[in-house]
Design a protein around this motif. Structure first.
Motif, PDB file in Angstrom:
ATOM      1  N   LEU A 123       0.276 -86.519 -54.620  1.00  0.00           N
ATOM      2  CA  LEU A 123       1.164 -87.662 -54.454  1.00  0.00           C
ATOM      3  C   LEU A 123       1.093 -88.525 -55.713  1.00  0.00           C
ATOM      4  O   LEU A 123       0.025 -88.647 -56.326  1.00  0.00           O
ATOM      5  CB  LEU A 123       0.725 -88.520 -53.262  1.00  0.00           C
ATOM      6  N   LYS A 124       2.186 -89.127 -56.089  1.00  0.00           N
ATOM      7  CA  LYS A 124       2.183 -90.063 -57.202  1.00  0.00           C
ATOM      8  C   LYS A 124       1.878 -91.446 -56.642  1.00  0.00           C
ATOM      9  O   LYS A 124       2.713 -92.049 -55.970  1.00  0.00           O
ATOM     10  CB  LYS A 124       3.534 -90.043 -57.917  1.00  0.00           C
ATOM     11  N   TYR A 223       6.986 -93.576 -58.151  1.00  0.00           N
ATOM     12  CA  TYR A 223       5.825 -93.293 -57.324  1.00  0.00           C
ATOM     13  C   TYR A 223       6.234 -92.921 -55.893  1.00  0.00           C
ATOM     14  O   TYR A 223       7.308 -93.289 -55.420  1.00  0.00           O
ATOM     15  CB  TYR A 223       4.892 -94.514 -57.282  1.00  0.00           C
ATOM     16  N   ASP A 224       5.335 -92.192 -55.230  1.00  0.00           N
ATOM     17  CA  ASP A 224       5.538 -91.839 -53.824  1.00  0.00           C
ATOM     18  C   ASP A 224       4.938 -92.892 -52.898  1.00  0.00           C
ATOM     19  O   ASP A 224       5.434 -93.125 -51.805  1.00  0.00           O
ATOM     20  CB  ASP A 224       4.883 -90.479 -53.510  1.00  0.00           C
ATOM     21  N   ALA A 225       3.836 -93.503 -53.357  1.00  0.00           N
ATOM     22  CA  ALA A 225       3.117 -94.441 -52.490  1.00  0.00           C
ATOM     23  C   ALA A 225       2.418 -95.511 -53.309  1.00  0.00           C
ATOM     24  O   ALA A 225       2.131 -95.334 -54.500  1.00  0.00           O
ATOM     25  CB  ALA A 225       2.093 -93.684 -51.639  1.00  0.00           C
ATOM     26  N   ILE A 245      -5.597 -91.152 -49.502  1.00  0.00           N
ATOM     27  CA  ILE A 245      -4.459 -90.525 -50.174  1.00  0.00           C
ATOM     28  C   ILE A 245      -4.268 -89.091 -49.673  1.00  0.00           C
ATOM     29  O   ILE A 245      -3.145 -88.650 -49.393  1.00  0.00           O
ATOM     30  CB  ILE A 245      -4.652 -90.550 -51.698  1.00  0.00           C
ATOM     31  N   ASN A 246      -5.381 -88.366 -49.528  1.00  0.00           N
ATOM     32  CA  ASN A 246      -5.303 -86.999 -49.017  1.00  0.00           C
ATOM     33  C   ASN A 246      -4.772 -86.955 -47.586  1.00  0.00           C
ATOM     34  O   ASN A 246      -3.978 -86.083 -47.231  1.00  0.00           O
ATOM     35  CB  ASN A 246      -6.688 -86.352 -49.063  1.00  0.00           C
ATOM     36  N   ALA A 247      -5.230 -87.903 -46.759  1.00  0.00           N
ATOM     37  CA  ALA A 247      -4.797 -87.937 -45.364  1.00  0.00           C
ATOM     38  C   ALA A 247      -3.298 -88.196 -45.261  1.00  0.00           C
ATOM     39  O   ALA A 247      -2.601 -87.593 -44.435  1.00  0.00           O
ATOM     40  CB  ALA A 247      -5.572 -89.008 -44.602  1.00  0.00           C
ATOM     41  N   MET A 248      -2.792 -89.103 -46.097  1.00  0.00           N
ATOM     42  CA  MET A 248      -1.348 -89.368 -46.093  1.00  0.00           C
ATOM     43  C   MET A 248      -0.566 -88.106 -46.432  1.00  0.00           C
ATOM     44  O   MET A 248       0.424 -87.777 -45.782  1.00  0.00           O
ATOM     45  CB  MET A 248      -1.004 -90.468 -47.094  1.00  0.00           C
ATOM     46  N   GLN A 249      -1.037 -87.390 -47.439  1.00  0.00           N
ATOM     47  CA  GLN A 249      -0.309 -86.202 -47.870  1.00  0.00           C
ATOM     48  C   GLN A 249      -0.415 -85.066 -46.860  1.00  0.00           C
ATOM     49  O   GLN A 249       0.582 -84.438 -46.508  1.00  0.00           O
ATOM     50  CB  GLN A 249      -0.837 -85.734 -49.224  1.00  0.00           C
ATOM     51  N   PHE A 250      -1.613 -84.799 -46.359  1.00  0.00           N
ATOM     52  CA  PHE A 250      -1.808 -83.660 -45.470  1.00  0.00           C
ATOM     53  C   PHE A 250      -1.101 -83.857 -44.130  1.00  0.00           C
ATOM     54  O   PHE A 250      -0.460 -82.947 -43.605  1.00  0.00           O
ATOM     55  CB  PHE A 250      -3.300 -83.416 -45.236  1.00  0.00           C
ATOM     56  N   ASN A 303       9.196 -96.160 -49.294  1.00  0.00           N
ATOM     57  CA  ASN A 303      10.281 -96.529 -48.375  1.00  0.00           C
ATOM     58  C   ASN A 303       9.815 -97.472 -47.279  1.00  0.00           C
ATOM     59  O   ASN A 303      10.578 -98.282 -46.765  1.00  0.00           O
ATOM     60  CB  ASN A 303      10.908 -95.275 -47.760  1.00  0.00           C
ATOM     61  N   VAL A 304       8.534 -97.397 -46.921  1.00  0.00           N
ATOM     62  CA  VAL A 304       7.972 -98.303 -45.905  1.00  0.00           C
ATOM     63  C   VAL A 304       7.887 -99.720 -46.442  1.00  0.00           C
ATOM     64  O   VAL A 304       8.223-100.691 -45.749  1.00  0.00           O
ATOM     65  CB  VAL A 304       6.576 -97.816 -45.454  1.00  0.00           C
TER      66      VAL A 304
END
Length: 343
Positions: A123-124, A223-225, A245-250, A303-304
């Motif tokens: 993720l960026k 960026y993504d997040a 960060i990993n949890a958001m992506q997975f 987007n959030v």
């Protein structure tokens, strides 16, 4: 369950928690997995039944991870197979101070490594530290020292060491902070002079984050997040940030927060006195578990942030559980003294 459901690769039951003498303390009842859409709460590693064929196909249990609670196996399974729960207690689990489940810090570190093994694309992420500085807030934590180091430096060094964070930005209306960053972190940390009206108390932080995103966009940065980091959580560690960060992506969540699981009895007032939120003191329903936002950080998809207000009921929120030390927040002299006494 396995015989009736060929699509299920792993099944696990509810369980009893017992004390040192074997006395039942709690009946822990899991969610109804027919309704679960976010599989970020793994099965208890102490008792699962797994199809041999499925276990072979996911390459068995990874012995490289010495301190884990079955998380690696869970991650590999939910990518390929369905999992199921039996809503009956079928084993006893004795939890004590030296048990693995009590060692939250080590588990978080291991989970970061497990996620890293299972995630290829990054993720960026832009890490943002938004501070009012001393011009607007004389009590600002920005230059206060914790164990001999400025809180600002403690937070920045975590962001700069993280391989998951693409860029770091400090936004503030305080020119002293701007000059400090430019002098100490040239080319490493981005700075943005925050408009004063965005830094006033009770101002929605999302306005500052949007201002920061737009500023970086002018530099052709996308960026993504956004990872918004608090200066008041000096013990929050690098593995906590990477795991979030990993949890958001997975799990493909819209937001991830760091939480503490509260095991106390909670009550609400219904007009006629206090009413317990949990009907039984010995029956722990997973759906009734209460989590406290530590306020140490928040990780949100772009987007959030742009949706701004009243979004919590409309988005998928993930979490990582912080240990007692990582979740410490500096709020008054007593909390400061306690936090500094911890190694």
């Amino acid at each position: 369950t396995l015989e009736r459901s060929p699509e299920v690769g792993l099944v696990f039951p509810d369980y009893f928690e017992v004390d040192r003498t074997g006395k039942i303390i709690n009946l822990v009842r899991r969610h109804n997995f027919k309704k679960v859409t976010l599989l970020d709460q793994p099965a208890h590693g102490a008792c699962c039944m797994i199809r041999k064929k499925c276990l072979q196909e996911v390459n068995y249990y990874d012995e490289n991870f010495q301190c884990q609670d079955g998380f690696d196996l869970w991650i590999k399974f939910i990518k390929k197979y369905k999992v199921a729960n039996i809503n009956k207690p079928l084993f006893y689990y004795r939890k004590h101070s030296s048990s693995l489940s009590s060692n939250a810090a080590q588990i978080n570190k291991t989970r970061s490594a497990i996620f890293n093994k299972n995630i290829k694309k990054k993720l960026k992420v832009l890490a943002i530290i938004a501070t009012r500085g001393t011009e607007i807030n004389p009590d600002s934590y920005v230059f206060k020292k914790f164990k001999g180091k400025k809180l600002l430096d403690i937070a920045l060094q975590k962001c700069l060491k993280s391989k998951k964070v693409l860029d770091t930005l400090v936004t503030t209306p305080d020119k002293k902070v701007i000059n400090y960053i430019k002098k100490k972190y040239p080319k490493k940390v981005n700075v943005l002079l925050r408009k004063k009206h965005l830094a006033y108390f009770n101002t929605d932080l999302s306005d500052t984050l949007i201002h920061s995103i737009n500023s970086m966009k002018k530099k052709n940065k996308r960026y993504d997040a956004i990872l918004e980091l608090s200066l008041r959580a000096p013990h929050l560690n690098l593995h906590n940030l990477d795991e979030a960060i990993n949890a958001m992506q997975f799990f493909n969540t819209d937001m991830v927060i760091g939480v503490k699981k509260e095991n106390y009895d909670f009550f609400s007032h219904k007009g006629g006195g206090l009413v317990p939120l949990r009907k039984s003191s010995t029956l722990r329903l997973e759906r009734d578990d209460i989590f406290k936002n530590s306020s140490a950080f928040s990780l949100s998809k772009i987007n959030v942030i742009k949706k701004k207000k009243d979004i919590y009921s409309k988005i998928k929120i993930g979490h990582i559980i912080l240990d007692e030390v990582s979740s410490m927040i500096l709020s008054d002299p007593l909390s400061w003294k306690i936090a500094e006494s911890v190694n």
